[in-house]
Design an enzyme around this catalytic site. Structure first.
Site, PDB file in Angstrom:
ATOM      1  N   ASP A 107      57.420 -29.569   0.134  1.00 47.87           N
ATOM      2  CA  ASP A 107      57.015 -28.214  -0.229  1.00 47.87           C
ATOM      3  C   ASP A 107      55.486 -28.167  -0.388  1.00 47.87           C
ATOM      4  O   ASP A 107      54.904 -29.056  -1.002  1.00 47.87           O
ATOM      5  CB  ASP A 107      57.687 -27.847  -1.557  1.00 47.87           C
ATOM      6  CG  ASP A 107      57.728 -26.356  -1.755  1.00 47.87           C
ATOM      7  OD1 ASP A 107      58.846 -25.793  -1.716  1.00 47.87           O
ATOM      8  OD2 ASP A 107      56.654 -25.746  -1.934  1.00 47.87           O
ATOM      9  N   ASN A 155      54.162  -8.061  15.927  1.00 51.40           N
ATOM     10  CA  ASN A 155      55.545  -8.561  15.800  1.00 51.40           C
ATOM     11  C   ASN A 155      55.778  -9.681  16.804  1.00 51.40           C
ATOM     12  O   ASN A 155      55.834  -9.418  18.009  1.00 51.40           O
ATOM     13  CB  ASN A 155      56.538  -7.438  16.102  1.00 51.40           C
ATOM     14  CG  ASN A 155      56.795  -6.601  14.884  1.00 51.40           C
ATOM     15  OD1 ASN A 155      55.877  -6.014  14.319  1.00 51.40           O
ATOM     16  ND2 ASN A 155      58.038  -6.557  14.458  1.00 51.40           N
ATOM     17  N   PHE A 202      68.207   0.787  12.234  1.00 53.99           N
ATOM     18  CA  PHE A 202      67.943   1.523  10.993  1.00 53.99           C
ATOM     19  C   PHE A 202      67.066   2.730  11.313  1.00 53.99           C
ATOM     20  O   PHE A 202      66.014   2.591  11.915  1.00 53.99           O
ATOM     21  CB  PHE A 202      67.274   0.607   9.959  1.00 53.99           C
ATOM     22  CG  PHE A 202      68.179  -0.519   9.528  1.00 53.99           C
ATOM     23  CD1 PHE A 202      69.190  -0.303   8.600  1.00 53.99           C
ATOM     24  CD2 PHE A 202      68.051  -1.790  10.073  1.00 53.99           C
ATOM     25  CE1 PHE A 202      70.049  -1.325   8.220  1.00 53.99           C
ATOM     26  CE2 PHE A 202      68.891  -2.823   9.697  1.00 53.99           C
ATOM     27  CZ  PHE A 202      69.901  -2.587   8.775  1.00 53.99           C
ATOM     28  N   GLY A 257      62.937 -23.115   8.265  1.00 49.15           N
ATOM     29  CA  GLY A 257      62.734 -23.861   9.510  1.00 49.15           C
ATOM     30  C   GLY A 257      63.878 -24.845   9.759  1.00 49.15           C
ATOM     31  O   GLY A 257      64.701 -25.092   8.882  1.00 49.15           O
ATOM     32  N   ARG A 286      56.639  -0.699  17.545  1.00 40.69           N
ATOM     33  CA  ARG A 286      56.029  -1.976  17.193  1.00 40.69           C
ATOM     34  C   ARG A 286      55.340  -2.573  18.417  1.00 40.69           C
ATOM     35  O   ARG A 286      55.675  -2.229  19.554  1.00 40.69           O
ATOM     36  CB  ARG A 286      57.107  -2.984  16.730  1.00 40.69           C
ATOM     37  CG  ARG A 286      57.812  -2.630  15.450  1.00 40.69           C
ATOM     38  CD  ARG A 286      56.916  -2.863  14.249  1.00 40.69           C
ATOM     39  NE  ARG A 286      57.592  -2.480  13.025  1.00 40.69           N
ATOM     40  CZ  ARG A 286      57.629  -1.261  12.525  1.00 40.69           C
ATOM     41  NH1 ARG A 286      57.048  -0.272  13.155  1.00 40.69           N
ATOM     42  NH2 ARG A 286      58.246  -1.008  11.382  1.00 40.69           N
ATOM     43  N   ILE A 299      57.251 -19.894  14.702  1.00 37.19           N
ATOM     44  CA  ILE A 299      55.930 -19.927  15.349  1.00 37.19           C
ATOM     45  C   ILE A 299      55.310 -21.331  15.237  1.00 37.19           C
ATOM     46  O   ILE A 299      54.747 -21.856  16.201  1.00 37.19           O
ATOM     47  CB  ILE A 299      54.977 -18.875  14.736  1.00 37.19           C
ATOM     48  CG1 ILE A 299      55.592 -17.470  14.821  1.00 37.19           C
ATOM     49  CG2 ILE A 299      53.617 -18.903  15.441  1.00 37.19           C
ATOM     50  CD1 ILE A 299      54.834 -16.392  14.052  1.00 37.19           C
ATOM     51  N   ASP A 356      56.954 -29.245   6.125  1.00 40.93           N
ATOM     52  CA  ASP A 356      57.850 -28.088   6.066  1.00 40.93           C
ATOM     53  C   ASP A 356      58.976 -28.413   5.095  1.00 40.93           C
ATOM     54  O   ASP A 356      59.497 -29.533   5.116  1.00 40.93           O
ATOM     55  CB  ASP A 356      58.410 -27.816   7.483  1.00 40.93           C
ATOM     56  CG  ASP A 356      59.028 -26.435   7.615  1.00 40.93           C
ATOM     57  OD1 ASP A 356      59.969 -26.134   6.856  1.00 40.93           O
ATOM     58  OD2 ASP A 356      58.577 -25.669   8.480  1.00 40.93           O
ATOM     59  N   TYR A 378      53.958  -9.258  -0.099  1.00 44.69           N
ATOM     60  CA  TYR A 378      53.750 -10.164   1.040  1.00 44.69           C
ATOM     61  C   TYR A 378      52.396  -9.878   1.703  1.00 44.69           C
ATOM     62  O   TYR A 378      51.595 -10.785   1.941  1.00 44.69           O
ATOM     63  CB  TYR A 378      54.899  -9.967   2.048  1.00 44.69           C
ATOM     64  CG  TYR A 378      54.697 -10.630   3.389  1.00 44.69           C
ATOM     65  CD1 TYR A 378      54.956 -11.983   3.562  1.00 44.69           C
ATOM     66  CD2 TYR A 378      54.256  -9.898   4.502  1.00 44.69           C
ATOM     67  CE1 TYR A 378      54.779 -12.590   4.805  1.00 44.69           C
ATOM     68  CE2 TYR A 378      54.072 -10.491   5.738  1.00 44.69           C
ATOM     69  CZ  TYR A 378      54.336 -11.835   5.891  1.00 44.69           C
ATOM     70  OH  TYR A 378      54.158 -12.437   7.110  1.00 44.69           O
ATOM     71  N   ALA A 394      53.226 -22.130   6.852  1.00 43.17           N
ATOM     72  CA  ALA A 394      54.321 -22.118   5.869  1.00 43.17           C
ATOM     73  C   ALA A 394      54.157 -20.924   4.955  1.00 43.17           C
ATOM     74  O   ALA A 394      53.062 -20.669   4.440  1.00 43.17           O
ATOM     75  CB  ALA A 394      54.285 -23.409   5.044  1.00 43.17           C
TER      76      ALA A 394
END
Ligand code: NAD
Length: 313
Positions: free
Chosen positions: A53, A174, A205, A38, A212, A14, A33, A145, A76
């Site tokens: 970082d 998504n 799965f 990436g 979504r 993105i 980045d 997350y 990031a």
């Protein structure tokens, strides 16, 4: 003097599209980045790039000191939900502590606005009152997350109240499109594209009834730029309001690629939400944002991208 814009995660899926939009708007993107997921090939060479970082405070401070960005697009992140479940401390080190350090430095060097990439899917949880879900829904993230994204949203409010650094939080549905990693665990469109084009087995799965909201990456990048210009101190969903099941997605992609095999069904993955669709009327009202790319067209251009990638590899 021209104004600088810092994009963390700008070599990612993105982030690299946000960089493209900035360049198209005549702005100068500075990208930080660490290339953990990436790729430098994603990045327009006109962007100024630091392989670094975000948790490295000293180096980050140097970037801010040197370029004095007016705004920060923070993309990031450790993006794997299952890794966050296995290694919650690692996730928090990047997604909470790394972000917090970044925000402190940004405030210190006078950044006026932060546009933060949050998540709709992982923040609302599975027991929502309304589908499509709007921002009135109280976040009940189930994974570290999602918890980290929600924490950052709260820290942004703190930085705005205390230090006047404004923000907009974009909670994405998504996201799919060119440059998404086809080897990750998420990104079903990228994974299906790559496998169908090589006539490999495609795994679904569970029963494929999971629904979504698929939003095309260029629309998401445009929302980032509108968020920079148009609104402040608010949180909004970025999605299409339309749901598509994995089975429907499989059928549509089969037709576009000419894939002739059936999908292999495996055990459902623990933690996969049954249904996630976002109501993005707030973004329409506040930013004038609406998704422009219909699923069919978005799938065609994503598949075209992966076809070209395979030819040139
Ligand atoms: P991506 O993995 O392509 O992008 C993340 C980028 O951040 C990568 O380029 C990676 O190398 C970089 N990065 C990771 N850790 C870093 C660190 N410690 N220091 C510097 N750089 C680091 O994933 P993406 O899908 O483009 O995600 C971008 C953002 O959007 C993330 O914050 C993600 O949580 C969020 N988001 C994505 C989706 C989606 O559907 N793809 C949905 C909701 C939210």
């Amino acid at each position: 003097m021209a104004e600088n814009y810092l994009v963390t995660g700008g070599a990612g899926f993105i982030g690299s599209h946000v960089v493209d939009e900035l360049i198209a708007a005549g702005k100068i993107p500075i990208v930080v980045d660490n290339l953990s997921s990436g790729k430098i090939e994603n990045l327009d060479p006109r962007a100024l790039f630091y392989e670094q970082d975000i948790t490295d405070q000293e180096m980050m401070e140097k970037v801010f000191m040197l370029h004095r960005p007016v705004a920060l697009f923070h993309l990031a992140a450790q993006i794997s939900v299952s890794r966050s479940v296995r290694e919650p401390e690692e996730d928090a080190m990047i997604n909470i502590i790394g972000t917090l350090r970044l925000l402190k430095i940004a405030a210190k060097y006078g950044v006026k606005k932060v546009v933060f990439s949050s998540t709709g899917g992982a923040i609302y949880g599975d027991e929502v009152k309304k589908i499509p879900t709007d921002e009135e829904e109280l976040p009940k993230p189930l994974s570290p997350y999602g918890i980290a994204k929600f924490s950052t949203e709260n820290y942004l409010r703190f930085f705005s109240n205390e230090l006047g650094m404004k923000y907009v939080v974009l909670r994405y549905a998504n996201v799919y499109g060119p440059r998404q990693d086809p080897y990750g665990e998420a990104g079903v469109v990228a994974i299906f594209s790559e496998r169908m084009l090589q006539n490999q087995e495609v795994v679904i799965f569970g029963d494929g009834q999971c629904v979504r909201d698929y939003v095309f990456v260029s629309d998401v990048a445009k929302a980032n730029l509108l968020a920079l210009e148009k609104s402040e101190d608010c949180i909004m969903n970025i999605g299409t309001g339309k749901g598509t099941s994995v089975n429907e997605l499989f059928t549509q992609m089969k037709r576009i690629t000419g894939y002739a095999r059936e999908a292999i069904h495996k055990e459902p993955r623990p933690g996969d939400l049954k249904k996630s669709i976002l109501d993005a009327n707030k973004a329409k009202y506040l930013l004038g944002w609406e998704p422009e790319v219909k699923l069919e067209k978005g799938l065609e251009s994503t598949i075209e991208y992966f076809r070209n990638e395979l030819v040139s590899s």
